[in-house]
Design an enzyme around this catalytic site. Sequence first.
Site, PDB file in Angstrom:
ATOM      1  N   SER A   1     -62.033-145.930 -19.342  1.00 34.49           N
ATOM      2  CA  SER A   1     -61.034-145.232 -20.060  1.00 34.49           C
ATOM      3  C   SER A   1     -59.807-145.744 -20.167  1.00 34.49           C
ATOM      4  O   SER A   1     -59.363-145.743 -18.876  1.00 34.49           O
ATOM      5  CB  SER A   1     -61.146-143.509 -19.941  1.00 34.49           C
ATOM      6  OG  SER A   1     -60.158-143.308 -20.576  1.00 34.49           O
TER       7      SER A   1
ATOM      8  N   HIS B   1     -63.374-147.373 -23.342  1.00 38.09           N
ATOM      9  CA  HIS B   1     -63.305-146.195 -23.892  1.00 38.09           C
ATOM     10  C   HIS B   1     -62.050-145.750 -24.192  1.00 38.09           C
ATOM     11  O   HIS B   1     -61.182-145.950 -23.387  1.00 38.09           O
ATOM     12  CB  HIS B   1     -63.996-145.160 -22.785  1.00 38.09           C
ATOM     13  CG  HIS B   1     -64.047-143.683 -23.373  1.00 38.09           C
ATOM     14  ND1 HIS B   1     -65.076-143.151 -23.928  1.00 38.09           N
ATOM     15  CD2 HIS B   1     -63.264-142.566 -22.921  1.00 38.09           C
ATOM     16  CE1 HIS B   1     -64.931-141.815 -24.232  1.00 38.09           C
ATOM     17  NE2 HIS B   1     -63.848-141.552 -23.574  1.00 38.09           N
TER      18      HIS B   1
ATOM     19  N   ASP C   1     -59.515-142.683 -25.374  1.00 43.70           N
ATOM     20  CA  ASP C   1     -59.446-141.470 -25.838  1.00 43.70           C
ATOM     21  C   ASP C   1     -58.219-141.214 -26.762  1.00 43.70           C
ATOM     22  O   ASP C   1     -56.943-141.468 -26.596  1.00 43.70           O
ATOM     23  CB  ASP C   1     -59.172-140.841 -24.539  1.00 43.70           C
ATOM     24  CG  ASP C   1     -60.260-140.659 -23.648  1.00 43.70           C
ATOM     25  OD1 ASP C   1     -60.084-141.223 -22.513  1.00 43.70           O
ATOM     26  OD2 ASP C   1     -61.329-140.411 -23.861  1.00 43.70           O
TER      27      ASP C   1
ATOM     28  N   MET D   1     -56.083-138.098 -28.544  1.00 46.76           N
ATOM     29  CA  MET D   1     -56.000-136.715 -28.212  1.00 46.76           C
ATOM     30  C   MET D   1     -54.690-136.263 -29.421  1.00 46.76           C
ATOM     31  O   MET D   1     -53.729-137.269 -29.674  1.00 46.76           O
ATOM     32  CB  MET D   1     -55.623-136.445 -26.931  1.00 46.76           C
ATOM     33  CG  MET D   1     -56.492-136.935 -25.921  1.00 46.76           C
ATOM     34  SD  MET D   1     -55.885-136.553 -24.255  1.00 46.76           S
ATOM     35  CE  MET D   1     -57.083-137.123 -23.382  1.00 46.76           C
TER      36      MET D   1
ATOM     37  N   HIS E   1     -63.159-141.914 -28.263  1.00 46.42           N
ATOM     38  CA  HIS E   1     -63.646-140.540 -28.195  1.00 46.42           C
ATOM     39  C   HIS E   1     -62.636-139.819 -28.883  1.00 46.42           C
ATOM     40  O   HIS E   1     -61.451-139.790 -28.260  1.00 46.42           O
ATOM     41  CB  HIS E   1     -63.601-140.308 -26.564  1.00 46.42           C
ATOM     42  CG  HIS E   1     -63.793-139.029 -26.285  1.00 46.42           C
ATOM     43  ND1 HIS E   1     -63.664-138.388 -24.992  1.00 46.42           N
ATOM     44  CD2 HIS E   1     -64.210-137.744 -26.886  1.00 46.42           C
ATOM     45  CE1 HIS E   1     -63.926-137.268 -24.868  1.00 46.42           C
ATOM     46  NE2 HIS E   1     -64.140-136.941 -26.211  1.00 46.42           N
TER      47      HIS E   1
ATOM     48  N   MET F   1     -60.573-136.328 -29.662  1.00 45.39           N
ATOM     49  CA  MET F   1     -60.335-135.109 -29.218  1.00 45.39           C
ATOM     50  C   MET F   1     -59.537-134.546 -29.864  1.00 45.39           C
ATOM     51  O   MET F   1     -58.245-134.282 -29.542  1.00 45.39           O
ATOM     52  CB  MET F   1     -60.033-135.025 -27.531  1.00 45.39           C
ATOM     53  CG  MET F   1     -60.982-135.517 -26.535  1.00 45.39           C
ATOM     54  SD  MET F   1     -60.640-136.132 -25.068  1.00 45.39           S
ATOM     55  CE  MET F   1     -60.305-137.747 -25.388  1.00 45.39           C
TER      56      MET F   1
ATOM     57  N   MET G   1     -69.171-133.697 -21.730  1.00 42.83           N
ATOM     58  CA  MET G   1     -67.880-133.853 -20.920  1.00 42.83           C
ATOM     59  C   MET G   1     -68.188-133.153 -19.442  1.00 42.83           C
ATOM     60  O   MET G   1     -68.849-132.051 -19.532  1.00 42.83           O
ATOM     61  CB  MET G   1     -66.956-133.018 -21.707  1.00 42.83           C
ATOM     62  CG  MET G   1     -66.462-133.652 -22.932  1.00 42.83           C
ATOM     63  SD  MET G   1     -65.659-135.444 -22.612  1.00 42.83           S
ATOM     64  CE  MET G   1     -64.114-134.990 -21.406  1.00 42.83           C
TER      65      MET G   1
ATOM     66  N   ASP H   1     -68.493-138.223 -19.163  1.00 41.57           N
ATOM     67  CA  ASP H   1     -67.091-138.587 -19.126  1.00 41.57           C
ATOM     68  C   ASP H   1     -66.175-137.485 -18.453  1.00 41.57           C
ATOM     69  O   ASP H   1     -66.060-136.398 -18.863  1.00 41.57           O
ATOM     70  CB  ASP H   1     -66.719-138.366 -20.616  1.00 41.57           C
ATOM     71  CG  ASP H   1     -65.154-138.975 -20.958  1.00 41.57           C
ATOM     72  OD1 ASP H   1     -64.824-138.867 -22.077  1.00 41.57           O
ATOM     73  OD2 ASP H   1     -64.568-139.247 -20.066  1.00 41.57           O
TER      74      ASP H   1
HETATM   75  O1  LIG Z   1     -61.838-137.921 -22.242  1.00 41.32           O
HETATM   76  C1  LIG Z   1     -61.579-137.775 -21.198  1.00 41.32           C
HETATM   77  C2  LIG Z   1     -60.511-136.900 -20.625  1.00 41.32           C
HETATM   78  O2  LIG Z   1     -60.364-135.797 -21.788  1.00 41.32           O
HETATM   79  C3  LIG Z   1     -61.815-138.942 -20.493  1.00 41.32           C
HETATM   80  O3  LIG Z   1     -62.466-140.055 -21.098  1.00 41.32           O
HETATM   81  C4  LIG Z   1     -60.894-139.332 -19.258  1.00 41.32           C
HETATM   82  O4  LIG Z   1     -59.967-140.408 -19.852  1.00 41.32           O
HETATM   83  C5  LIG Z   1     -61.435-139.761 -17.968  1.00 41.32           C
HETATM   84  O5  LIG Z   1     -60.858-140.166 -17.108  1.00 41.32           O
HETATM   85  P1  LIG Z   1     -61.127-140.097 -15.531  1.00 41.32           P
HETATM   86  O6  LIG Z   1     -61.586-138.538 -15.226  1.00 41.32           O
HETATM   87  O7  LIG Z   1     -62.190-140.930 -15.092  1.00 41.32           O
HETATM   88  O8  LIG Z   1     -59.992-140.367 -14.752  1.00 41.32           O
HETATM   89 CO   LIG Z   2     -63.173-139.796 -23.057  1.00 41.74          CO
END
Ligand SMILES: O=C(CO)[C@@H](O)[C@H](O)COP(=O)(O)O
Ligand SMILES: [Co+2]
Length: 222
Positions: free
Chosen positions: A8, A31, A33, A35, A64, A66, A135, A173
């Site tokens: 990620s 990956h 993210d 948000m 992903h 969110m 998650m 994740d």
């Molecule tokens: O979607 C998410 C957080 O909401 C993940 O994709 C995090 O980005 C994963 O990060 P680590 O927990 O591996 O540091």
């Molecule tokens: Co994620």
Amino acid sequence: MPTRINPSILAADFANLERELGRIASADLVHVDIMDNHFVPNLTFGPPVVERLLQVSPLPFDVHLMIENPERWAPGYAEAGAFSVTFHAEASPDPVALARRLRSIGARAGIALKPGTDVEPYLELLAEFDQVLVMTVEPGFGGQSFMASTMPKLSRLAEAVRSSGLDVWLQVDGGITEETIVIAAEAGANTFVAGSSVFNAADPAEQIARLRAAADEHTHAH
Ligand SMILES: O=C(CO)[C@@H](O)[C@H](O)COP(=O)(O)O
Ligand SMILES: [Co+2]
């Protein structure tokens, strides 16, 4: 059983993202993210940044979302060339319709479940999705601790995928390290997102190799 390690970039150096993408070229997918500070209490980036990063990335993108209102935004990431677009079940009024729309554009369709969301209602819909993201932290931030309490849900999902005969990727994740990846693989995951444990490592490529070895050793054929 093939496994996938998807770093990620939330944990990457945002001032040097093109360089950071090069450091994880040995992984399977990137990956990404997204948000919106509504669905989760954090804000990252949107379509313009993703479109530009796609042009310089050595790997395909696993986006992903969110965000609230994924119906408005998810198709645009697919049209921009994302390999897969995963949206949250909790944010969509009609996940099947959105998944079908993503597939019609040519992206893989993923559905994500927060730790507190029950998997049962989605087991009969598995054929509509290419991947299910369990998650293993509350969404919104990297660097959190793995929630082992989500493993029974993952095992139930893996059992349903096995009996269905479908090739649905089971993704975890949040808080994935060399230790927790074993727990998730044993529970049935085959696709692993790792942010902090990859980008905080001295050598991300070495860490990706360590995570992949652990996943390959402990992942079960569905
Ligand atoms: O979607 C998410 C957080 O909401 C993940 O994709 C995090 O980005 C994963 O990060 P680590 O927990 O591996 O540091
Ligand atoms: Co994620």
